[in-house]
Write an enzyme that holds these catalytic residues in place. Structure first.
Site, PDB file in Angstrom:
ATOM      1  N   ILE A 255       0.820  -1.213   0.000  1.00 29.52           N
ATOM      2  CA  ILE A 255       0.000   0.000   0.000  1.00 29.52           C
ATOM      3  C   ILE A 255       0.853   1.262   0.000  1.00 29.52           C
ATOM      4  O   ILE A 255       0.329   2.366   0.003  1.00 29.52           O
ATOM      5  CB  ILE A 255      -0.962   0.034   1.206  1.00 29.52           C
ATOM      6  CG1 ILE A 255      -0.195  -0.094   2.522  1.00 29.52           C
ATOM      7  CG2 ILE A 255      -2.017  -1.045   1.073  1.00 29.52           C
ATOM      8  CD1 ILE A 255      -1.068   0.047   3.760  1.00 29.52           C
ATOM      9  N   GLY A 256       2.180   1.092  -0.009  1.00 25.75           N
ATOM     10  CA  GLY A 256       3.036   2.263  -0.077  1.00 25.75           C
ATOM     11  C   GLY A 256       4.492   1.896  -0.196  1.00 25.75           C
ATOM     12  O   GLY A 256       4.913   0.835   0.252  1.00 25.75           O
ATOM     13  N   GLY A 258       8.324   3.699   0.343  1.00 19.73           N
ATOM     14  CA  GLY A 258       9.135   4.828   0.764  1.00 19.73           C
ATOM     15  C   GLY A 258      10.544   4.688   0.242  1.00 19.73           C
ATOM     16  O   GLY A 258      10.894   3.700  -0.403  1.00 19.73           O
ATOM     17  N   SER A 260      13.202   4.033   1.774  1.00 26.37           N
ATOM     18  CA  SER A 260      13.985   2.949   2.373  1.00 26.37           C
ATOM     19  C   SER A 260      13.110   1.869   2.997  1.00 26.37           C
ATOM     20  O   SER A 260      13.534   1.159   3.891  1.00 26.37           O
ATOM     21  CB  SER A 260      14.933   3.514   3.430  1.00 26.37           C
ATOM     22  OG  SER A 260      14.197   4.218   4.409  1.00 26.37           O
ATOM     23  N   GLY A 261      11.888   1.749   2.538  1.00 22.18           N
ATOM     24  CA  GLY A 261      11.030   0.718   3.105  1.00 22.18           C
ATOM     25  C   GLY A 261       9.687   0.653   2.411  1.00 22.18           C
ATOM     26  O   GLY A 261       9.350   1.494   1.578  1.00 22.18           O
ATOM     27  N   THR A 262       8.917  -0.364   2.787  1.00 20.19           N
ATOM     28  CA  THR A 262       7.622  -0.613   2.164  1.00 20.19           C
ATOM     29  C   THR A 262       6.583  -0.901   3.236  1.00 20.19           C
ATOM     30  O   THR A 262       6.902  -1.465   4.281  1.00 20.19           O
ATOM     31  CB  THR A 262       7.718  -1.829   1.218  1.00 20.19           C
ATOM     32  OG1 THR A 262       8.824  -1.642   0.328  1.00 20.19           O
ATOM     33  CG2 THR A 262       6.450  -1.991   0.403  1.00 20.19           C
ATOM     34  N   VAL A 263       5.345  -0.484   2.977  1.00 24.94           N
ATOM     35  CA  VAL A 263       4.242  -0.765   3.900  1.00 24.94           C
ATOM     36  C   VAL A 263       3.245  -1.692   3.211  1.00 24.94           C
ATOM     37  O   VAL A 263       2.909  -1.510   2.046  1.00 24.94           O
ATOM     38  CB  VAL A 263       3.526   0.533   4.332  1.00 24.94           C
ATOM     39  CG1 VAL A 263       2.322   0.203   5.210  1.00 24.94           C
ATOM     40  CG2 VAL A 263       4.475   1.436   5.082  1.00 24.94           C
ATOM     41  N   ASP A 368       3.692  14.993  20.444  1.00 26.21           N
ATOM     42  CA  ASP A 368       3.315  15.331  19.069  1.00 26.21           C
ATOM     43  C   ASP A 368       1.837  15.039  18.832  1.00 26.21           C
ATOM     44  O   ASP A 368       1.457  14.401  17.851  1.00 26.21           O
ATOM     45  CB  ASP A 368       4.186  14.556  18.077  1.00 26.21           C
ATOM     46  CG  ASP A 368       4.189  15.191  16.688  1.00 26.21           C
ATOM     47  OD1 ASP A 368       3.847  16.388  16.584  1.00 26.21           O
ATOM     48  OD2 ASP A 368       4.539  14.502  15.717  1.00 26.21           O
TER      49      ASP A 368
END
Length: 524
Positions: A255-256, A258, A260-263, A368
């Site tokens: 679903i995404g 990046g 340096s990575g994947t979701v 945050d």
């Protein structure tokens, strides 16, 4: 209510937010807000290289070594820094000794000469905020590229840190998470940031008290406390589960992607539960020790109002983090696309306060709180996420002083770099409540530097239409946004506030979630 969002008896559609109250400043300042009249701006333009801002600090942020079998404690500051001395001539109304880059920032900040003369220290505070070597992006929020958005139901987990000098924007990062269909992110200056501590250093041994010698001792401290990559990997091996996540979870759906990575979303083979999985390439993580910090904190913080950490695995240099998946998306989608009534706002505030009461009772400050970090289930559940900025307070250090969070949601004591405690989360919750009313936090249409100045000097922001709010809601906001920290309500106290008794059932949020998704689909 089922996750597919079908209603047998469809109620009237909830009110949709027709337009944003954000207006462009129209200036040439690269730091100025650049908004369209739509609730969410278009995809940001390609960033142009910026001149490096001269740092007033001599060192860099240090990592801290984590203790075995304990939630990591953020150590007292040990970076003793030598700073540039900037003066202010009250007669001429001019600063003296100011670095050229600071002067340029000030010229384009929209902070008037009268405001500068009224509170020069606040001006310096916000300029320090933008120092290129102190501003750091959150390390564990996932970074979606322009073409691949992540559903907001996937908890934030950063997989890239830009080393580029930054103000609030960064070249590659975006900790705002989009729900399918992909939508444009919020303005870059609403992103979370991190700056180093400016608290007075712990007294140095006799003979080493001068600030310059302190800077030298800082270097020694860094060498002693900095974890090596091998130490970090060894520590990770002790906290992750053994096994291959590809065998424990099936139906992987990307679903995404990046830098340096994947979701992925996936299904737990044993339980049939849908989860969100982040696959992180540790070789591309410059601050690996912070990943350990967040994982350890998330593993220990189990609460119905906190996005649940499920498991983690280490396969070679790839870290897999398994988290609860919430299909409703982020609260940001709802506040920017629909209009919430007071009873719905009360319901969200109650759930968030329950999470904060739990965190604060465990000596953890989130730091945050904003709508982007509140995720919703399709049935209306409300959960806090993103603990990349959380800090633990200890008996030895009951206050923090690092400037952390997102500028528009920051408490005044954070902006002015005073020591602070858990009540910074309460201030941010108050700002988020205004966000639920107005669709955006106060000062979002201001230049970021001037917004910080206004937070530091004005304190409690004014509502656009206070007469439209009930007296009980206004009182709740006043209790959250009290300048005097001692008078500001705690999470435990505010849970007893009469405003929360107005809360509708959480299922009342479902029509808003569905309306937001429809609005975003039509905005494509």
């Amino acid at each position: 209510m089922s996750d597919n969002g079908e209603l047998e008896d469809k109620p009237p559609a909830p009110p949709v937010r027709m337009s944003s109250t954000i207006f462009s400043t129209g200036g040439k300042d690269p730091l100025s807000a650049n908004h369209s009249l739509k609730p969410l701006p278009s995809v940001p333009e390609e960033k142009k290289p910026r001149n490096k801002i001269i740092s007033i600090f001599s060192g860099t942020e240090k990592g801290s070594k984590k203790k075995e079998k304990e939630r990591p404690e953020i150590s007292p500051p040990s970076d003793f820094e030598h700073t540039i001395h900037v003066g202010f001539d009250a007669v001429t109304g001019e600063f003296t000794g100011m670095p050229e880059q600071w002067a340029r920032l000030l010229q384009t900040s929209n902070i008037t000469k009268l405001e500068q003369k009224k509170n020069p220290q606040a001006v310096l505070d916000v300029l320090k905020f933008y120092d290129s070597n102190t501003v750091k992006q959150k390390y564990l929020s996932f970074t979606p590229p322009e073409k691949d958005g992540f559903p907001s139901g996937a908890p934030a987990l950063n997989t890239k840190v830009s080393e580029t000098s930054a103000v609030v924007t960064e070249e590659d990062d975006d900790d705002e998470e989009a729900a399918p269909p992909v939508i444009a992110p919020r303005p870059d200056h609403t992103k979370s940031i991190y700056t180093r501590s400016v608290i007075d250093p712990i007294p140095a041994p006799v003979g080493d008290s001068h600030v310059d010698s302190g800077a030298k001792s800082s270097d020694k401290q860094k060498k002693k406390t900095k974890m090596t990559d091998e130490e970090i990997m060894e520590k990770l091996r002790t906290i992750v589960s053994i096994g291959d996540p590809k065998k424990k979870y099936t139906r992987y759906e990307k679903i995404g992607q990046g830098a340096s990575g994947t979701v992925f979303t996936a299904t737990d083979v044993a339980l049939g539960q849908e989860v969100a999985i982040k696959q992180i390439n540790l070789q591309k993580q410059p601050k690996k020790e912070l990943i350990i910090n967040e994982i350890l904190v998330m593993k220990e913080l189990k609460n119905p109002n906190i996005v649940n950490f499920l498991d983690s695995y280490l396969v070679g240099d790839e870290l897999f983090v398994v988290m609860e998946y919430l299909a409703g998306g982020s609260l940001t989608d709802v506040v920017t696309e629909t209009c919430m009534d007071e009873a719905q706002i009360a319901a969200v505030c109650r759930e968030c306060l329950q999470a904060l009461e739990f965190l604060h009772a465990n000596q953890v400050i989130h730091r945050d709180i904003k709508s982007d970090n509140v995720l919703l289930g399709m049935e209306g559940s409300v959960k806090l996420t993103d603990f990349g900025f959380c800090a633990q307070i200890t008996p030895e250090q009951s206050k923090r002083s690092t400037m952390v969070g997102t500028p528009y949601w920051m408490a005044p004591e954070v902006v002015t770099r005073k020591a602070y405690g858990p009540k910074v989360d309460i201030w941010s919750l108050g700002i988020m409540a205004i966000e639920m009313v107005e669709g955006e936090p106060p000062y979002l249409n201001e230049n970021p530097l001037r917004a910080l100045y206004l937070i530091a000097t004005n304190g409690t922001p004014e509502l656009q239409n206070p007469e439209k709010l009930s007296p009980i809601f206004r009182d709740f906001l006043n209790r959250c946004l009290e300048m005097d920290v001692e008078k500001r309500g705690s999470a435990k106290e505010l849970l007893q506030h009469p405003f929360l008794k107005l809360a509708k059932p959480l299922s009342s949020l479902t029509p808003l979630i569905m309306a937001a998704k429809e609005a975003m689909k039509s905005n494509r």
